[in-house]
Every structure is written in structure tokens, then in C-alpha cells.
Write an enzyme that holds these catalytic residues in place. Sequence first.
Site, short mmCIF file in Angstrom:
data_model
loop_
_atom_site.label_atom_id
_atom_site.label_comp_id
_atom_site.label_asym_id
_atom_site.label_seq_id
_atom_site.Cartn_x
_atom_site.Cartn_y
_atom_site.Cartn_z
N HIS A 2 -2.82 -3.26 5.54
CA HIS A 2 -1.87 -3.73 4.53
C HIS A 2 -2.49 -4.78 3.61
O HIS A 2 -2.27 -4.77 2.41
CB HIS A 2 -0.66 -4.31 5.26
CG HIS A 2 0.45 -4.75 4.37
ND1 HIS A 2 1.33 -3.85 3.82
CD2 HIS A 2 0.80 -5.97 3.93
CE1 HIS A 2 2.20 -4.52 3.08
NE2 HIS A 2 1.90 -5.80 3.13
N HIS A 31 7.88 -1.97 0.64
CA HIS A 31 8.33 -2.66 1.85
C HIS A 31 8.96 -1.62 2.76
O HIS A 31 10.12 -1.73 3.16
CB HIS A 31 9.31 -3.79 1.49
CG HIS A 31 9.08 -5.02 2.31
ND1 HIS A 31 10.08 -5.81 2.78
CD2 HIS A 31 7.93 -5.58 2.75
CE1 HIS A 31 9.57 -6.82 3.47
NE2 HIS A 31 8.27 -6.71 3.47
#
Lengths: 755, 85
Positions: free
Chosen positions: A60, A109
Site C-alpha cells: 500500500h 479505501h
Amino acid sequence: MSTTTRVVDTVQRAATTPDIEQPWADLGVKADEYARIREILGRRPTSAELAMYSVMWSEHCSYKSSKVHLRQFGDKQPKTDALLVGIGENAGVVDVGDGWAVTFKVESHNHPSYIEPYQGAATGVGGIVRDILAMGARPIAVMDSLRFGAPSHPDTTRVVSGIVAGVGGYGNCLGLPNIGGEAVFDPCYQGNPLVNALCVGAMRHEDIHLAKASGVGNLVVLYGARTGGDGIGGVSVLASESFDATGPAKRPAVQVGDPFMEKLLIECTLAMFQAHLVEGIQDLGGAGLSCATSELASNGDGGMRIHLERVPLRDATLTPEEILMSESQERMMAVVRPENIEAFMDICRRWDVIATVVGEVTDGTHLQVFWHDDLIVDVPPRTVAHDGPVYNRPFSRPQWLDARQADEPTAEKLPRPKTGEELRDALLSLLGSANLSSREWITSQYDRYVLGNTVLAMPDDAGIVRIDESSQRGIAVSLDCNSRFGALDPYLGAQLALSEAYRNVAVTGATPLAITDCLNFGSPEDPAVMWQFAEAVRGLADGCLELGTPVTGGNVSLYNQTGETAIHPTPVVGVLGVIDDVRTRVSIKGGRIGDVVLLLGTTAEEIAGGEWLHVAYGHIGGMPPQVNLAAEMALASLIRAVREHLTSAHDVSDGGLAIALAELVLRNDYGLSVQLPLQTEAFIALFSESVARAVVTVTVADVDAVMAAAAAAGVECTPIGHVTSDAALDIAGCFRLEVEQMRQPWQAALPAIMA
Amino acid sequence: MARILVTVMLKPEILDPQGAAVRNALGRLGLTGVNDVRQGKQFVIELDGDLDADRDALLHKLAAELLANPVIEDYRLEVDAQATA
């Protein structure tokens, strides 16, 4: 975490106890990565260092699987004067003229929004807004691109209602208009919903701020909310591991957003910018303090010293490792000259924002973190923030793709509507489908007009806001992707997403300038998925080069898969355009009785991956529509050139001409009397999804001028009917549908799914 | 008849913006020494007959999964002895 031991694992202790077992594997660090950390430091990492490396070297934060491909966005960057800040900063910045600059970015998200939909989506909005703020801009609008599982699945309503309420709740409380986006249902997103949030901010050129810590002796200030146990390990654990069928095994404390705190943070930060009190600034998002400190120090020219015990805590039991990894929301970090610190603190007090000097810029080269008097982190910041691992993961074109692409949806195999009645029913079923029906159930939960600068918002093709109330200059933004095209061919799928977003901005009369992207894919450890990713990036980079719109930044979300099943490749593209005077925009709303309807662009037989095929058969096979970016550019400049002649304009995309015409009727409550071109089969004319097309209405007097301009621009222009007063869509020789017959299924679909 | 009280609170580690706002307001309105405020909700459930073991087990399950959001909330279940005949 090493919460069982209260012994502080200092750098000195690490040097003298090289053989202590460390839980690197539990933190998601691979054996060779752990070895590399030891090599960089010349000793074993302390537990705090291991925490930092683990979170910053996660997929990430480090983009370790995607980096080698993303370089193409720089290598193939088109020449443009508009780009003021490119990829690598918190967000790219684009010159929109008159001394104004605009910054925008879309970010995912996804995983947190599956676990806790409301807070996951809310903090997704909060995170992207802080990214924009950190560039020095005032956030002026948000958008969201959402993907959910099958409408009929029992878990879908939980996810949809939570995510939509979260996006709306956070944005509404912040007072930011939500000016558009998309919401798509497909079974491939069942356990992997996508929440891609976009924010746009505006600033004067001289106000651009960057994330770097320079100037020896300058103070490092943490301000905003207190630090709690939110999302500890969230970045490395949540975002980098696929969910297995039994559900999430690890459940760190969910990050909870507080939009009212964020509002204070925005106003407080903008006041500091205005008073020129900030040398460098970084928001705290994924990886929290680990990320903010190492990136600020890495981008600066010296070292940094942090006193971690000074960080204001919500939970006094947090260990230093946890404080470094916490993802508590609504926090920012600024670098401030000592002579400005009093003024800085005054502004924080005025806005009731807690601010603490937690460290300073040093003349060293290391980032050093102290816990009381103990040195617990002593690292070269670049090795944490920027020189993470880079993987050249194997990728190969999957065998099954040939069979899929060869599986053309021919009329013999998958019968198509022929009679007028069949065509009418096909249109009604599309209007009542999960993906083409009215989005009002969602958009009515969003404040679209707060701040008073919104010119266009959903259900218009693109959102338009004025950049400031003192100006008529506006920006237009659209977020688009059809992931079924990506499933058929990821290279073309990415270009088709770009093509559609570009067109949506162009049909308003705005000039597309730059793009941001959110690349959502499955596991990079699967060579087939990695190939899809590589192809999509190549397609997007090639497309942007041709269109002359640089990629300014964005986000990659991998591991969107459950078990062996990955989502369709979903490269969501956001295109930003500028319009000098928002009063000259055109939209789907407009057209007077008697106006002539013109179809711009060329229609071919292209239904694979399209909405009709999806609704009628759920068939995934064949080749997606042909990409023609030159035609998109020609269409865009034509619309810009003749926009004062157009009484309305609407792009033709999902669901083809039939849906475009139906949407015009539904929006304007007038009628359309249409004669389809004779040379094309009615079904193809109505439902093909060929690119670079739009429907426009013009007064009778202007038809010749527009047709001449179209001929000069090389855009096919076909008069297909006119606007009538009888509130119905009448396709000569096919069918006639009253507006209320269409409105009923169109409005009922989403509420029925959510009931 | 049995009356059951189910109290649902955010887990202690979860941020409670509403509670924090109330804490600040209490201080502003003159109450000194307010250390912390957490806000939750309470369900009052009235049942016919006694709360037998089966219904008790089911109630616990529903309290944990329906009344509370297990990702961010805890629950406490108690029988209101005064109202329970």
C-alpha cells in the site's frame, strides 16, 4: 506487536542482541526484506524500526509491485505547460489560468470499507481531503467512484448503505459538495467493494506547498487529533492481505473519522498558509507518523529528531511502536521556523486544535526517534520512505483470455431484440437495471451545492464547480470506468475509461487538462493479474500521451480478491478540465421544442462488454469497443467550438444511444421524435457503445453552422430527430415510450435493491 | 414478564467524537474535572414470560450481531430485576 515486553528496544540494545527473534513475518515482511533491513542498518532493527519498515514497505505504501510499471506515466508524459507539480507529491497540481492552480487526486479505501463500511468510506474521504489540503489548496469538491457486489446478494445492502452514508456523512459535515462519480454493481465486487474518493482543491500558484523538512533547527509540529489505537497495522495488514472466505482474521481498531475536527484542521491549516508560517507539510494517513516523519525527512536536506513521548495520546497505554503505526485520523505534521512557532500555535489555539512540537530538523542524515531518553529509531529516512523494495513480479497473458476474446456475442448465439416491442422492452430493462437506473437514492444523500459554487453535479455528465466565488472560471471533473471492458482487454479497458471520462468533461464545453487514476486490481502475486495491471498502465500511459493529458498522480490498490477470484481490472480514471466561464457550459439539461437532435460520432457494431449484453445475458466475451482517441479529441474541440450553438449536450456511453436519449427525455420532461439512420440495424444504432459520440440539440437556425463545423472537424454529424412537446421518446418504426413509463422502472430500481 | 437492558458502547479503543464533544461542552458549562465522556445507546426489551436459557442465548447472539456493530462496539446485557416479574 511487542506489547508483552515493557523493555524498551533501543538502538543500543539492538546492536548488542543481534540474535533476538523478531516477528517480521507477522508484520508482513518477507525474509529477504528483513535481511535487507539488517543490511541497511548494519544490525537488527529495533522493534520500532521494524514497525516503520514493515508499514512503509507494505504494498500500500511502497508500491513495490506496481512501481516498475508506473514509471511509464513519467516516461510517456505528454509535453504540457499546465503541470506545475507532478507525480510523487501528495497530489499533482495543474495550472488552470489567471494565476489559479488546481490540485486533485483519487485514492482508494477499499478493504477498510468492506470491514466497516461507514467508517471505511468516511475516512477515505477524510484522507483524500487532507492530501489536497497538504498541497496548500482549499478543498472545493469531492467525488466518489463506488463498486458493490450483486444487487441480489444479502450482504450488498449492508455495504451500500454503510458506504454511501459514510461518504455523505463525512463530506456533508465538512461542507464540501459532492459533484458526481459512479456507482456500479457487479458480482465480482462481492467481497471486495471499491471506494475510490476524489478531492479537488484550488489555490493561487504562489501557495503551493510541498512535503519536505528543511532548514536545520526548524521545528516539527504534530497538530490535529490525539493519537489512539486506530488502525494499528491497518496499512500493512488490512491493505496487503486478501480476505479469505472465513472473513477477516485480524481486526485492528477501526479508524473512526471526525469530520468536524477535519473542518477545523482545514481552516487552521489554510490560515497558517496565508500567514506564511509553514516550511513543509504532510498529512497523516496510512502508516501515520512512520510515513509523515520519514517522507518529510527524506524529501528534505537534513535529518530529523522526534521525541515520541510528546505525541498527545488518546490511549495512554500505547507503546512507541503503536504510536508510530497508528492511523488515527485528522492529524497533520508541519515544519515551522522557530521564530514563527508562537504565531503558529496562536492559530492552532484559535481553531481549538491541539498542536505539539514533537521534534526538529537536524544537520544529520538520519531520522532519529526518541522515547523519553532512549533512542529507538535511527535510520536513513530515504530507506524507509523511498528506497523500499521494488519487485519485478512475473506477469503473463492468461491462457483463458483468448477463449474469452473469441467468445463474440453474435446474434446467432445470443439473440438480439428485433421488433419494436422487443427493442422497447430492452430499453425498459436497461433503465430499470442496477447500473443505469437513477442514482438519486445515492446522490440525494450527498450535499451537492454547499459553498454555492456548484454549476453541474450528478446527474450531469461531469461535475463543474467555480474555483472561487470571485471568479467565473470553473473546473469540470468526471470519474469513469467500465471494468467489463478491462476484463475483455485491460489495455483497451484502461483507454476506454480514459476515453469516457475525457468525453464527459468535453461535452460540457470544458478543456480536459490532466488526469488522476485509481488502479484497482487483484493479487499481484498472480501473474495473470499482474499482466492485467501492466497492460492497463501501458494503455493509460499511451492514451494520456495521445490525448496530451498527463497523469498527475493517483493510487494503486492491489489484493482486491477473495480466494482465487480477483475483481475485474478496474482502472478508474478521473479527468480534470477547465472552463474559462462556467456560464458558457452546456449540459444534458436544455433544448427547446422544435430543436433538432444531432448525433455526433460514428456508430459501429460494438456490444461486447456493454450494458445491454450485461443486463440481457451477463455475458463476458468478445472484444471491447474500438478505442479512437483522435476522434475523442475531434469531438471535444468541436463541442468547445460550437458550444454557444448547443442548447444541450449529452455523451453517449453506457447503454448506447437509447439510454442517452431516454436520459434526455427524463431530465427535460420533453419529448424526442427520432428517426434512426436507415443504414444501421435499429438494435445496433440504439445499444452499441462505440466511443467518441454525443447527442446535442440545436435550434433549427443553427443546424447548418454546427453541421459545417462538424464536417470541418471530421466528426460525423447525423440529424436524428427533434424535440417535441409530448413527453415521450418516439423512435419511428420501433416504439414509443411515455416519459412516465420510463421513469417508473428507472426510479424504482435502486430503492428496490436497498429495501 | 422480563425486561432486559442491552447497553451498546463503542469499544474503548475506538474514537468517540460525540463523547468528546459532550466532554468539552460539560467543561464549558462549568463542570470541572471531566476526564472523559463516552456515549452509547441502550435497548430496553420486554419479553412475555421468563427469560429461559434458549432465549437468553439467542438474545446474547442478537445483541452481539444485530444491536451492536461487532467491529467497533461492545454490548452489555442485564436483566432489569425490578421490572421483571
